[in-house]
Design a protein around this motif. Structure first.
Motif, PDB file in Angstrom:
ATOM      1  N   GLU A 186      -4.353   2.347  -9.288  1.00 15.67           N
ATOM      2  CA  GLU A 186      -3.714   1.273  -8.529  1.00 15.67           C
ATOM      3  C   GLU A 186      -3.798  -0.048  -9.277  1.00 15.67           C
ATOM      4  O   GLU A 186      -2.828  -0.825  -9.308  1.00 15.67           O
ATOM      5  N   LEU A 219       2.254   1.743  -3.565  1.00 10.83           N
ATOM      6  CA  LEU A 219       1.220   2.232  -4.468  1.00 10.83           C
ATOM      7  C   LEU A 219       0.928   3.711  -4.219  1.00 10.83           C
ATOM      8  O   LEU A 219       0.775   4.494  -5.168  1.00 10.83           O
ATOM      9  N   GLN A 220       0.860   4.105  -2.956  1.00 10.22           N
ATOM     10  CA  GLN A 220       0.657   5.518  -2.630  1.00 10.22           C
ATOM     11  C   GLN A 220       1.778   6.375  -3.195  1.00 10.22           C
ATOM     12  O   GLN A 220       1.553   7.464  -3.728  1.00 10.22           O
ATOM     13  N   GLN A 278       1.359  -8.246   1.605  1.00 14.34           N
ATOM     14  CA  GLN A 278       0.099  -7.901   0.948  1.00 14.34           C
ATOM     15  C   GLN A 278       0.105  -8.436  -0.495  1.00 14.34           C
ATOM     16  O   GLN A 278       1.027  -8.133  -1.258  1.00 14.34           O
ATOM     17  N   THR A 326       9.777   3.245   2.413  1.00 13.61           N
ATOM     18  CA  THR A 326       8.686   2.376   2.839  1.00 13.61           C
ATOM     19  C   THR A 326       9.132   1.479   3.987  1.00 13.61           C
ATOM     20  O   THR A 326       8.359   1.213   4.910  1.00 13.61           O
ATOM     21  N   ARG A 354      -0.717  -2.863 -10.301  1.00 10.40           N
ATOM     22  CA  ARG A 354      -0.763  -4.274  -9.923  1.00 10.40           C
ATOM     23  C   ARG A 354      -0.720  -5.174 -11.165  1.00 10.40           C
ATOM     24  O   ARG A 354       0.015  -6.162 -11.207  1.00 10.40           O
ATOM     25  N   ASP A 412       0.821  -1.209   0.000  1.00  9.90           N
ATOM     26  CA  ASP A 412       0.000   0.000   0.000  1.00  9.90           C
ATOM     27  C   ASP A 412       0.856   1.261   0.000  1.00  9.90           C
ATOM     28  O   ASP A 412       0.511   2.260  -0.654  1.00  9.90           O
ATOM     29  N   LEU A 413       2.008   1.227   0.681  1.00  8.61           N
ATOM     30  CA  LEU A 413       2.899   2.394   0.705  1.00  8.61           C
ATOM     31  C   LEU A 413       3.546   2.612  -0.661  1.00  8.61           C
ATOM     32  O   LEU A 413       3.701   3.755  -1.107  1.00  8.61           O
TER      33      LEU A 413
END
Length: 268
Positions: free
Chosen positions: A61, A44-45, A263, A192, A65, A41-42
Motif C-alpha cells: 500500500e 488500494l484493496q 481519505q 468503488t 501512495r 481504501d477501496l
C-alpha cells in the motif's frame, strides 16, 4: 494532456512498451482533491488484489501512495484525475505463469466531475471477462460506447446472455422504484463509487436491494442513475424506454455520497 510517471519518475516510451505490446495489467481510476481520495481504501484493496491475481506478487500500500504523491509533486498539483496502472516489464507471454515483479504507472489528467446532463443509453450484449478485475482489456468497452454514439445515444449499457443488465461502459447503474434503490444483480465490475453510494445510502436510511433487472422488464422502475469515480448522473432512457430523471433521487444520492470522507494519500 496526460502526464505519466513510472515508478515515481517521468515515464519514458521504452518503459511503457511492455504494457502497450502485451496489454496485460490492471488499474484503478480516482479523483484526487487536496491530495485526498474518496474511497482510497477501496482503490488500494483493488490494486493489491488484482496484483496478486495477475502476477502472484505483493504490492505494498505504501508503494502505491508514494507513487501517486510523487506524480503530484512532479506535476506541482494537488487536484487531478489519477489512474494507477499495474503491469510488469518482466512479463513474458510465453510464460504467463511465472511470478514477476510489478511496475506502477501513474497517469495524471485534469480533475473531472460527472456531467449532470441526463444520458440516454443503448443496450448491447456483452459479458466482461474476469469481472472481478479492472483489467486493461478495455477495447470492447470503448468500441461499444463509440457504436452507441454513432447510433444516436450517449453511451452503452451491457446486458448478459440472460438479458440482465450488468453495467455501463465505464460506470455502474442503479435504479429507483419510488421507495428503494435497486442494484442490478449480474456479473459486473463492482465500482468503488457504487460501493461508496451503498455505504452512504445505508447511513442516511435509504432502503436498497440487489436483484436481477431484465432490460426488457423495466416498467416498474421510475428512474435510473449512473455512477463512477467522477460522480453521479441521471439516466434519461434505455433503448426506446424513457425514464424521467428524479431530482429527489439525485439529492438523496448526493447526500449519500457526501457522507463518505476524503481519505488523505499521505500523513496529515
Amino acid at each position: 494532456m496526460t502526464r505519466a510517471f513510472f515508478n515515481g519518475q517521468p515515464a519514458a516510451a521504452a518503459e511503457l512498451q511492455p504494457l502497450a505490446l502485451a496489454n496485460y495489467g490492471h488499474f484503478t481510476s480516482m479523483q484526487v482533491r487536496a491530495r485526498a481520495v474518496r474511497g482510497l481504501d477501496l482503490h488500494l484493496q483493488r490494486l493489491k488484489a488484482g496484483t496478486r491475481e495477475l502476477f502472484d506478487s505483493p504490492l505494498e500500500e505504501a508503494r502505491i501512495r508514494i507513487a501517486i504523491l510523487a506524480a503530484l509533486d512532479a506535476d506541482g498539483v494537488d487536484d487531478a484525475s489519477v489512474r494507477v496502472t499495474v503491469f510488469s516489464r518482466a512479463f513474458d507471454y510465453t510464460r504467463p505463469d511465472a511470478v514477476v515483479p510489478v511496475d506502477v504507472l501513474v497517469s495524471l489528467t485534469a480533475p473531472r466531475e460527472a456531467d449532470p446532463k441526463p444520458a440516454w443509453v443503448k443496450t448491447y450484449p456483452f459479458q466482461r471477462p474476469l469481472p472481478q478485475l479492472k483489467h486493461v482489456g478495455t477495447f470492447p468497452l470503448f468500441q461499444s460506447r463509440r457504436q452507441a454514439r454513432r447510433d444516436g445515444f450517449d453511451d452503452a449499457l451491457f446486458v448478459d446472455p440472460k438479458g440482465r443488465i450488468s453495467e455501463g461502459s465505464v460506470w455502474n447503474i442503479g435504479f429507483w422504484d419510488g421507495t428503494q434503490v435497486i442494484w442490478p444483480q449480474a456479473e459486473a465490475l463492482r465500482g468503488t463509487e457504487e460501493r461508496l453510494l451503498q455505504l452512504g445510502l445505508a447511513e442516511i436510511g435509504v432502503t436498497q436491494r440487489h436483484t436481477p433487472v431484465e432490460a426488457r422488464a423495466l416498467g416498474g422502475l421510475r428512474a435510473a442513475f449512473a455512477a463512477n469515480a467522477t460522480g453521479i448522473w441521471p439516466i434519461a432512457g434505455i433503448d426506446d424506454l424513457a425514464l424521467r430523471p428524479d431530482p429527489a433521487l439525485m439529492e438523496r444520492l448526493a447526500a449519500a455520497r457526501a457522507t463518505q470522507p476524503w481519505q488523505p494519500l499521505g500523513p496529515g
